[in-house]
Scaffold this motif. Structure first.
Motif, PDB file in Angstrom:
ATOM      1  N   ARG A  94       0.669  -0.983   0.231  1.00 17.79           N
ATOM      2  CA  ARG A  94      -0.051  -0.155   0.670  1.00 17.79           C
ATOM      3  C   ARG A  94       1.177   1.379  -0.131  1.00 17.79           C
ATOM      4  O   ARG A  94       0.520   2.495  -0.326  1.00 17.79           O
ATOM      5  CB  ARG A  94      -1.063  -0.289   1.033  1.00 17.79           C
ATOM      6  N   TYR A  95       2.119   1.510   0.516  1.00 21.49           N
ATOM      7  CA  TYR A  95       2.819   2.490   1.069  1.00 21.49           C
ATOM      8  C   TYR A  95       3.638   2.624  -0.505  1.00 21.49           C
ATOM      9  O   TYR A  95       3.110   3.690  -1.234  1.00 21.49           O
ATOM     10  CB  TYR A  95       3.966   1.623   2.081  1.00 21.49           C
ATOM     11  N   LEU A  96       3.469   1.109  -1.399  1.00 24.15           N
ATOM     12  CA  LEU A  96       4.232   1.465  -2.954  1.00 24.15           C
ATOM     13  C   LEU A  96       3.613   2.183  -3.574  1.00 24.15           C
ATOM     14  O   LEU A  96       3.902   2.955  -4.473  1.00 24.15           O
ATOM     15  CB  LEU A  96       5.042   0.227  -3.285  1.00 24.15           C
ATOM     16  N   GLN A  97       1.891   1.702  -3.835  1.00 26.16           N
ATOM     17  CA  GLN A  97       0.830   2.142  -5.120  1.00 26.16           C
ATOM     18  C   GLN A  97       0.958   3.354  -4.177  1.00 26.16           C
ATOM     19  O   GLN A  97       1.100   4.809  -5.182  1.00 26.16           O
ATOM     20  CB  GLN A  97      -0.299   1.140  -3.917  1.00 26.16           C
ATOM     21  N   VAL A  98       1.347   3.903  -2.845  1.00 26.95           N
ATOM     22  CA  VAL A  98       0.774   5.764  -2.663  1.00 26.95           C
ATOM     23  C   VAL A  98       2.166   6.641  -3.641  1.00 26.95           C
ATOM     24  O   VAL A  98       1.865   8.057  -3.626  1.00 26.95           O
ATOM     25  CB  VAL A  98       0.166   5.910  -1.362  1.00 26.95           C
ATOM     26  N   GLN A  99       3.248   5.620  -3.241  1.00 23.78           N
ATOM     27  CA  GLN A  99       4.475   6.401  -3.766  1.00 23.78           C
ATOM     28  C   GLN A  99       4.491   6.314  -5.118  1.00 23.78           C
ATOM     29  O   GLN A  99       4.499   7.260  -6.274  1.00 23.78           O
ATOM     30  CB  GLN A  99       5.598   5.693  -3.037  1.00 23.78           C
ATOM     31  N   VAL A 100       3.102   5.380  -6.166  1.00 23.48           N
ATOM     32  CA  VAL A 100       3.480   5.262  -6.823  1.00 23.48           C
ATOM     33  C   VAL A 100       2.385   6.461  -8.146  1.00 23.48           C
ATOM     34  O   VAL A 100       2.630   7.398  -8.988  1.00 23.48           O
ATOM     35  CB  VAL A 100       3.313   3.952  -7.517  1.00 23.48           C
ATOM     36  N   ALA A 101       1.544   6.265  -7.437  1.00 29.36           N
ATOM     37  CA  ALA A 101       0.579   7.693  -7.239  1.00 29.36           C
ATOM     38  C   ALA A 101       0.870   8.526  -7.286  1.00 29.36           C
ATOM     39  O   ALA A 101       0.891   9.956  -8.054  1.00 29.36           O
ATOM     40  CB  ALA A 101      -0.747   7.132  -6.258  1.00 29.36           C
ATOM     41  N   GLN A 102       1.649   9.702  -6.507  1.00 28.39           N
ATOM     42  CA  GLN A 102       1.946  10.289  -6.010  1.00 28.39           C
ATOM     43  C   GLN A 102       3.105  10.900  -7.406  1.00 28.39           C
ATOM     44  O   GLN A 102       3.326  12.034  -8.171  1.00 28.39           O
ATOM     45  CB  GLN A 102       2.852  10.562  -4.598  1.00 28.39           C
ATOM     46  N   GLN A 103       4.098  10.030  -7.965  1.00 26.54           N
ATOM     47  CA  GLN A 103       5.181  10.633  -8.486  1.00 26.54           C
ATOM     48  C   GLN A 103       4.323  10.068  -9.499  1.00 26.54           C
ATOM     49  O   GLN A 103       5.191  10.948 -10.567  1.00 26.54           O
ATOM     50  CB  GLN A 103       5.557   9.209  -9.047  1.00 26.54           C
ATOM     51  N   THR A 104       3.027   9.405 -10.380  1.00 30.35           N
ATOM     52  CA  THR A 104       2.899   9.357 -11.847  1.00 30.35           C
ATOM     53  C   THR A 104       1.463  10.784 -11.669  1.00 30.35           C
ATOM     54  O   THR A 104       0.497  10.847 -12.558  1.00 30.35           O
ATOM     55  CB  THR A 104       2.068   8.521 -11.836  1.00 30.35           C
ATOM     56  N   SER A 105       1.240  11.237 -10.490  1.00 36.71           N
ATOM     57  CA  SER A 105       0.281  12.504 -10.893  1.00 36.71           C
ATOM     58  C   SER A 105       0.367  13.679 -11.856  1.00 36.71           C
ATOM     59  O   SER A 105       2.052  13.599 -11.836  1.00 36.71           O
ATOM     60  CB  SER A 105       0.497  12.503  -9.151  1.00 36.71           C
ATOM     61  N   MET A 106      -0.630  13.975 -12.431  1.00 38.61           N
ATOM     62  CA  MET A 106      -0.369  14.818 -12.953  1.00 38.61           C
ATOM     63  C   MET A 106       0.940  16.405 -12.467  1.00 38.61           C
ATOM     64  O   MET A 106       0.991  16.914 -13.374  1.00 38.61           O
ATOM     65  CB  MET A 106      -1.401  15.776 -13.500  1.00 38.61           C
ATOM     66  N   GLU A 107       0.859  16.478 -11.378  1.00 36.06           N
ATOM     67  CA  GLU A 107       0.874  17.840 -10.835  1.00 36.06           C
ATOM     68  C   GLU A 107       2.938  16.916 -10.726  1.00 36.06           C
ATOM     69  O   GLU A 107       3.682  18.172 -10.951  1.00 36.06           O
ATOM     70  CB  GLU A 107       0.931  18.213  -9.250  1.00 36.06           C
ATOM     71  N   GLN A 108       2.984  16.431 -10.361  1.00 35.13           N
ATOM     72  CA  GLN A 108       4.158  15.549 -10.437  1.00 35.13           C
ATOM     73  C   GLN A 108       4.778  15.370 -12.026  1.00 35.13           C
ATOM     74  O   GLN A 108       6.128  16.150 -12.377  1.00 35.13           O
ATOM     75  CB  GLN A 108       4.812  13.870 -10.469  1.00 35.13           C
ATOM     76  N   VAL A 109       4.326  14.849 -13.141  1.00 35.13           N
ATOM     77  CA  VAL A 109       4.407  15.044 -14.130  1.00 35.13           C
ATOM     78  C   VAL A 109       4.629  16.349 -14.983  1.00 35.13           C
ATOM     79  O   VAL A 109       5.595  16.987 -15.362  1.00 35.13           O
ATOM     80  CB  VAL A 109       3.032  14.499 -15.029  1.00 35.13           C
ATOM     81  N   TYR A 110       3.874  17.889 -13.806  1.00 35.09           N
ATOM     82  CA  TYR A 110       4.229  19.215 -14.926  1.00 35.09           C
ATOM     83  C   TYR A 110       5.280  19.218 -14.301  1.00 35.09           C
ATOM     84  O   TYR A 110       6.644  20.069 -15.000  1.00 35.09           O
ATOM     85  CB  TYR A 110       3.103  19.860 -13.960  1.00 35.09           C
ATOM     86  N   ARG A 111       5.945  18.866 -13.561  1.00 30.78           N
ATOM     87  CA  ARG A 111       7.408  19.425 -12.221  1.00 30.78           C
ATOM     88  C   ARG A 111       8.207  18.867 -12.840  1.00 30.78           C
ATOM     89  O   ARG A 111       9.378  18.759 -13.450  1.00 30.78           O
ATOM     90  CB  ARG A 111       7.388  18.707 -10.576  1.00 30.78           C
ATOM     91  N   TYR A 112       8.458  17.501 -13.608  1.00 32.75           N
ATOM     92  CA  TYR A 112       9.274  16.922 -14.083  1.00 32.75           C
ATOM     93  C   TYR A 112       9.455  17.459 -15.479  1.00 32.75           C
ATOM     94  O   TYR A 112      11.106  17.994 -16.702  1.00 32.75           O
ATOM     95  CB  TYR A 112       8.860  15.908 -14.497  1.00 32.75           C
ATOM     96  N   ALA A 113       8.299  17.990 -16.569  1.00 36.42           N
ATOM     97  CA  ALA A 113       8.449  19.064 -18.023  1.00 36.42           C
ATOM     98  C   ALA A 113       9.386  19.924 -17.570  1.00 36.42           C
ATOM     99  O   ALA A 113      10.085  20.159 -17.808  1.00 36.42           O
ATOM    100  CB  ALA A 113       6.799  18.630 -17.889  1.00 36.42           C
ATOM    101  N   GLN A 114       8.822  20.544 -16.176  1.00 31.67           N
ATOM    102  CA  GLN A 114       9.896  21.371 -15.963  1.00 31.67           C
ATOM    103  C   GLN A 114      11.037  22.140 -16.010  1.00 31.67           C
ATOM    104  O   GLN A 114      11.881  22.345 -16.680  1.00 31.67           O
ATOM    105  CB  GLN A 114       8.394  22.831 -14.952  1.00 31.67           C
ATOM    106  N   ALA A 115      11.288  20.917 -14.912  1.00 33.28           N
ATOM    107  CA  ALA A 115      12.677  20.185 -14.959  1.00 33.28           C
ATOM    108  C   ALA A 115      13.037  20.594 -16.486  1.00 33.28           C
ATOM    109  O   ALA A 115      14.786  20.721 -16.281  1.00 33.28           O
ATOM    110  CB  ALA A 115      12.204  19.273 -14.099  1.00 33.28           C
ATOM    111  N   ARG A 116      12.742  19.281 -16.890  1.00 37.06           N
ATOM    112  CA  ARG A 116      13.249  19.429 -18.583  1.00 37.06           C
ATOM    113  C   ARG A 116      13.090  20.692 -19.149  1.00 37.06           C
ATOM    114  O   ARG A 116      13.192  19.882 -20.382  1.00 37.06           O
ATOM    115  CB  ARG A 116      12.675  17.797 -19.293  1.00 37.06           C
ATOM    116  N   ARG A 117      12.795  21.299 -19.409  1.00 40.73           N
ATOM    117  CA  ARG A 117      12.243  22.545 -20.155  1.00 40.73           C
ATOM    118  C   ARG A 117      11.305  22.106 -21.348  1.00 40.73           C
ATOM    119  O   ARG A 117      11.235  22.520 -22.159  1.00 40.73           O
ATOM    120  CB  ARG A 117      13.367  23.041 -20.290  1.00 40.73           C
ATOM    121  N   LEU A 118      10.379  21.103 -21.260  1.00 49.03           N
ATOM    122  CA  LEU A 118      10.034  20.577 -21.995  1.00 49.03           C
ATOM    123  C   LEU A 118       8.135  21.741 -21.657  1.00 49.03           C
ATOM    124  O   LEU A 118       7.800  21.697 -21.128  1.00 49.03           O
ATOM    125  CB  LEU A 118       9.364  19.166 -21.245  1.00 49.03           C
ATOM    126  N   GLN A 119       7.495  22.429 -23.169  1.00 44.39           N
ATOM    127  CA  GLN A 119       7.057  23.332 -22.896  1.00 44.39           C
ATOM    128  C   GLN A 119       5.121  22.307 -23.946  1.00 44.39           C
ATOM    129  O   GLN A 119       5.627  21.792 -23.917  1.00 44.39           O
ATOM    130  CB  GLN A 119       7.399  24.297 -23.417  1.00 44.39           C
TER     131      GLN A 119
END
Length: 142
Positions: A94-119
């Protein structure tokens, strides 16, 4: 005077007790012979051997019972340990499922894209391909 077993069973039970008082029946142990009562109350050898065998048999049965209860208790302890391990693994999953959900959330995806300077794209083109009919397939094959 000894009477045979057959003659005792042929007589009614009340007649066989008529010569003895009820206290005499209770006070005289069943393993003593009438002659032994006169000579010092000793056990007959066959009776002593029989009692010894009964005691040994009961001791062996008790030992086997204790061994089986020890085996059952050990199995119970190992089952409880495995149940605790299973509960811990469920918590970890359950802990790992929460971690995966947090890593794949849209907020995290946007942060990842901004860190890579993807528009994000302002305009998206979708290409649609019409299915070919059979005659067109034959014409293209030639």
């Amino acid at each position: 005077m000894r009477t045979s077993v057959r003659s005792m069973w042929q007589r009614p039970f009340a007649d066989s007790l008529s010569w003895q008082s009820p206290m005499a029946l209770v006070s005289q142990p069943f393993w003593r012979s009438p002659s032994a009562a006169r000579t010092g109350a000793r056990l007959r050898p066959r009776t002593a051997l029989g009692l010894l065998l009964i005691v040994l048999l009961l001791s062996a049965a008790g030992w086997l019972y204790l061994e089986q209860t020890a085996v059952i208790e050990e199995a119970h302890q190992s089952m409880s340990i495995l149940q605790e391990m299973q509960k811990a693994q469920v918590r970890d999953i359950r802990y790992l499922q929460v971690q995966v959900a947090q890593q794949t959330s849209m907020e995290q995806v946007y942060r990842y894209a901004q860190a890579r300077r993807l528009q994000p794209e302002e305009r998206v083109d979708i290409l649609v391909v019409q299915p070919l009919t059979r005659n067109e397939n034959l014409a293209q094959a030639r």
